[in-house]
Design a protein around this motif. Sequence first.
Motif, short mmCIF file in Angstrom:
data_model
loop_
_atom_site.label_atom_id
_atom_site.label_comp_id
_atom_site.label_asym_id
_atom_site.label_seq_id
_atom_site.Cartn_x
_atom_site.Cartn_y
_atom_site.Cartn_z
N GLU A 187 0.84 -1.38 -0.12
CA GLU A 187 0.07 0.25 0.12
C GLU A 187 0.92 1.36 -0.12
O GLU A 187 0.42 2.17 -0.51
CB GLU A 187 -0.97 0.22 1.30
N SER A 188 2.03 1.36 0.64
CA SER A 188 2.75 2.52 0.80
C SER A 188 3.66 2.95 -0.46
O SER A 188 4.32 3.73 -0.40
CB SER A 188 3.72 2.14 2.09
N ASN A 189 3.81 1.96 -1.47
CA ASN A 189 4.65 2.27 -2.50
C ASN A 189 4.38 3.67 -3.00
O ASN A 189 5.39 4.46 -3.46
CB ASN A 189 4.24 1.27 -3.58
N LYS A 190 3.38 4.00 -3.27
CA LYS A 190 2.85 5.37 -4.05
C LYS A 190 3.46 6.57 -3.06
O LYS A 190 4.17 7.61 -3.49
CB LYS A 190 1.40 5.68 -4.15
N SER A 191 3.03 6.30 -1.62
CA SER A 191 3.49 7.21 -0.71
C SER A 191 5.03 7.53 -0.69
O SER A 191 5.40 8.60 -0.72
CB SER A 191 2.99 7.06 0.62
N MET A 192 5.84 6.60 -0.91
CA MET A 192 7.19 6.56 -0.79
C MET A 192 7.64 7.30 -2.08
O MET A 192 8.48 8.05 -2.04
CB MET A 192 7.83 5.03 -0.64
N ARG A 193 7.12 6.99 -3.28
CA ARG A 193 7.38 7.48 -4.46
C ARG A 193 7.06 9.25 -4.37
O ARG A 193 8.11 9.89 -4.79
CB ARG A 193 6.59 6.96 -5.65
N LEU A 194 6.06 9.42 -4.03
CA LEU A 194 5.63 10.96 -3.88
C LEU A 194 6.47 11.59 -2.83
O LEU A 194 6.52 12.91 -2.98
CB LEU A 194 4.26 11.07 -3.69
N LEU A 195 6.91 10.89 -1.95
CA LEU A 195 7.88 11.51 -0.99
C LEU A 195 9.25 11.55 -1.18
O LEU A 195 10.14 11.70 -0.23
CB LEU A 195 7.19 11.13 0.59
#
Length: 242
Positions: A187-195
């Motif tokens: 689930e956290s892949n997108k948040s890591m990429r954006l941050l």
Amino acid sequence: MADELQRWFRDRILEDFSLQLNEAQLGQYETYYRLLIEWNEKMNLTGITEREAVYEKHFYDSLTLALIPAAKQALRMADIGAGAGFPSIPFKIAFPAIQVTIVDSLAKRIRFLQTVVDELGLEAVTLVHGRAEDIARVPAHRDSYDLVTARAVARLAGLNELCLPFVKPGARFVSMKGSDNALELQESNKSMRLLSAKLDYTRELQLPLEQSERQLIVIEKLGRTPKEYPRKAGIPLKQPLL
């Protein structure tokens, strides 16, 4: 003089983490335990109050950070949503030279932590009362820390937005979790990429007595935090970056 539990704790810390604790440090852990129990009668700090359990599930568990090379080498640490001070205060006792900043949104928890810092004689500990989303916008804290930690605070997709803005590029955020976080990581892949971050690795372990499983999720910050993050207070956990 150390009693049986303290000797067990000292020996396990040496065996498992190659950390040597002296009598003064053992005394600091015991004072911390006493203060935790005293204050817990006035406010809800922890559901774990039995002495052996505090030493294992709070103190030992906090020191599992020492399994992460980047944590042992860190000069500046920020603990986000530290609650009763875990993992930062036990880690600070074991690594007295590290500079620690603790961010918590509850004023009475900050008062408790100030009492702990004073009674333990800890230096270079800064206590910040506020929401992580707001404090991360302050230039002195943004993209500034070698090590950022959060222990069982929230699901990783939301937690990343609270914690990664504090991490300086090239440094690490360590999320301390229980077992089986495969879905959270996905689930956290997108948040890591954006941050501007990526998963570095995970480290699995067990607590020595209870044998309950723990996982350290180590995330590397790749670049400075984009200016739109973190979003306003409350949004990262209510509407995580999925």
